[in-house]
Design a protein around this motif. Structure first.
Motif, PDB file in Angstrom:
ATOM      1  N   ARG A   1      50.789  52.953  12.258  1.00  0.00           N
ATOM      2  CA  ARG A   1      49.911  53.610  13.228  1.00  0.00           C
ATOM      3  C   ARG A   1      50.717  54.134  14.418  1.00  0.00           C
TER       4      ARG A   1
ATOM      5  N   ARG B   1      48.518  53.371  24.678  1.00  0.00           N
ATOM      6  CA  ARG B   1      47.074  53.106  24.859  1.00  0.00           C
ATOM      7  C   ARG B   1      46.325  53.334  23.549  1.00  0.00           C
ATOM      8  N   ASP B   2      46.611  54.448  22.883  1.00  0.00           N
ATOM      9  CA  ASP B   2      45.926  54.742  21.619  1.00  0.00           C
ATOM     10  C   ASP B   2      46.243  53.682  20.573  1.00  0.00           C
TER      11      ASP B   2
ATOM     12  N   PHE C   1      46.997  50.510  21.070  1.00  0.00           N
ATOM     13  CA  PHE C   1      46.271  49.269  21.354  1.00  0.00           C
ATOM     14  C   PHE C   1      44.784  49.419  21.033  1.00  0.00           C
ATOM     15  N   ALA C   2      44.218  50.592  21.332  1.00  0.00           N
ATOM     16  CA  ALA C   2      42.810  50.813  21.003  1.00  0.00           C
ATOM     17  C   ALA C   2      42.612  50.727  19.490  1.00  0.00           C
ATOM     18  N   THR C   3      43.531  51.328  18.753  1.00  0.00           N
ATOM     19  CA  THR C   3      43.466  51.284  17.290  1.00  0.00           C
ATOM     20  C   THR C   3      43.631  49.852  16.790  1.00  0.00           C
TER      21      THR C   3
ATOM     22  N   LEU D   1      43.050  46.996  18.346  1.00  0.00           N
ATOM     23  CA  LEU D   1      41.911  46.140  18.663  1.00  0.00           C
ATOM     24  C   LEU D   1      40.704  46.487  17.788  1.00  0.00           C
ATOM     25  N   ALA D   2      40.495  47.787  17.564  1.00  0.00           N
ATOM     26  CA  ALA D   2      39.387  48.184  16.689  1.00  0.00           C
ATOM     27  C   ALA D   2      39.588  47.602  15.293  1.00  0.00           C
TER      28      ALA D   2
END
Lengths: 294, 193
Positions: free
Chosen positions: A179, A148-149, A151-153, A155-156
């Motif tokens: 990452r 999850r982290d 993918f959040a990274t 996408l950001a």
């Protein structure tokens, strides 16, 4: 890292815009406006440069894909970037190309298409993320948190229009893996400290006493280790790294000389830990080899 | 002005230097990236470049799409700044910091994104989200963005000033004399979760 002061990049954050940047912010939008009137798009050059002034560049295959897709009509371009059929998926563009166009669509205000490309990228990386996470000794929940982290990274970063995002157009998998490794390592350290607190167990453990548990030749060399390549997936991340650094790079387990590289130095652990990683890695490979012979 | 070395740039340059690039040489040049360089070298040796050929994992895809939905929602009404979000809730920076149990300097560092995003504990991201009335995903995405210079500051430089490497949150906690021991212990404990 010097940032080439060049046209074509708007500031991501107005209050950080200095006069030099502000002057060029609006200049390139005219060229964009002209090209948006037709279906074909002008290819946006990268602005990041190395310390020696040489510019970063996309790989030739990526650059060719970007140019080809940029010259296409809107509909054809979109079909290539967000493939709907299995045939199109097999012919899909490189990840770096997808990043370029995701950023382009976002810049041009077509966020719908940008998000669809992002969705396609998520599907493209999922298998790789699973494989990489399997190398660590993470619990299922910790692995999920990592994913999850990540993918959040991701996408950001993709939707960040600053020049920093250009590296994803140069080498997508390097950026993703760095990452992922950092996230997994941090989670692993947390788990390890929890496990140490709860039952005293430790991946590093006590140093093995069985000298025969090590491979007979401490430096069999790349050729000998190559036969074990298929078995490397059996190893944890640290076991694999220790084995590679020992037998391929020829690094010592530890050294008192700070100017010399060592496995302990690179991994940030003690020499004892390195010996444990190697002992376990070699035992696993030996077991695999014996099973393979049967 | 000290040259900032982007970690992505180091790895890309190492990869593009080809198989002849000596890992020990690059590790000496960039010791802080020794592990990542070693990983990249090992992946290259193991010919793990067939990354995109892995079949999609449905579970991981679902996690990715969950992140996609959160990011998309955050983009629809983007979080411009922590001060703006605080103001919308009728709070000033001191009030936010007090609710978090941190010195106000930490609020400003979070606002300016001066902490390495991966070093900020999830619990703090959640607490900040709750205080500001935004989602944790929005706060996490906000912290990922590039750091910002102090508003209103003036600089004299031949080239555009930039922010140095970001600070590790937990290291800052450990070294900060202003924190109470209770707050320090609480946030250090949450940092290991």
């Amino acid at each position: 890292m010097r940032l080439r002061h060049d046209l074509g990049k708007t500031c991501g954050d107005g209050e950080n815009c200095f006069s030099g940047y502000r002057d060029h912010c609006a200049v390139d939008t005219m060229a964009d406006s002209m090209s948006s009137l037709s279906d074909s798009w002008r290819v946006r050059p990268l602005v990041r440069v190395r310390k020696d002034g040489t510019p970063y560049s996309r790989e030739p295959e990526v650059e060719a894909q970007v140019r080809r897709l940029s010259s296409m009509g809107k509909r054809a371009r979109r079909e290539q970037l967000v493939p709907q059929s299995e045939r199109r998926r097999r012919e899909a563009a490189r990840e770096e190309t997808l990043v370029y166009f995701l950023r382009e669509y976002a810049r041009r205000g077509d966020t719908e298409t940008a998000w669809e490309i992002a969705d396609w990228l998520v599907q493209r990386v999922a298998g790789h993320v699973r494989r990489e996470l399997a190398r660590w000794r993470l619990t299922p929940d910790a692995a999920d948190d990592c994913a999850r982290d990540l993918f959040a990274t991701l996408l950001a970063a993709l939707f960040d229009d600053s020049p920093a995002g250009e590296f994803w157009e140069v080498r997508f998998w390097v950026c993703l893996d760095r990452r992922l490794w950092n996230l997994a390592e941090k989670r692993q350290q947390t788990l390890d400290s929890e496990w140490r607190r709860s039952d005293g167990s430790d991946e590093d453990g006590d140093e093995g006493t069985d000298p025969l548990s090590r491979l007979p030749d401490p430096r069999p060399g790349p050729a000998a280790l190559t036969e074990y390549k298929d078995a490397l997936n059996l190893l944890t991340e640290t076991e694999r790294l220790a084995l590679y650094l020992r037998h391929i790079e020829g690094w010592p387990e530890e050294t008192a000389d700070p100017n010399l590289p060592s496995i302990a130095g690179a991994l940030g652990v003690t020499g004892r830990s390195v010996r444990n990683y190697l002992r376990r890695a070699e035992a696993k490979l030996r077991a695999w080899q014996q099973a393979d012979l049967k | 002005m000290r040259m900032i070395t982007d970690p992505d740039a180091v790895l890309i340059d190492f990869l593009e230097a080809g198989p002849e690039a000596k890992l020990d040489h690059w590790t000496r040049r960039y010791p802080e990236q020794a592990r990542d360089l070693a990983r990249l070298a090992e992946r290259r040796w193991a010919a793990a470049s067939e990354m995109s050929e892995m079949p999609a994992d449905p579970h991981i895809v679902s996690l990715g799409q969950e992140a996609l939905r959160a990011a998309r929602a955050a983009h629809a009404s983007p979080l411009a700044s922590l001060t703006a979000a605080a103001q919308a809730r009728g709070l000033d920076p001191d009030a936010v910091a007090e609710r978090l149990g941190l010195p106000v300097a930490y609020f400003w560092k979070l606002h300016r994104r001066l902490f390495a995003p991966d070093s900020v504990p999830r619990a703090l991201v959640s607490a900040l989200a709750q205080t500001l009335g935004r989602s944790a995903a929005e706060i996490a995405a906000y912290l990922q963005r590039p750091p910002r210079l102090a508003a209103g500051a003036s600089y004299r430089a031949d080239s555009a000033p930039h922010v140095g490497p970001r600070e590790d949150f937990l290291t800052a906690l450990q070294q900060d004399p202003e924190l109470t021991e209770d707050d320090r212990a609480r946030w250090l404990a949450s940092g290991s979760e």
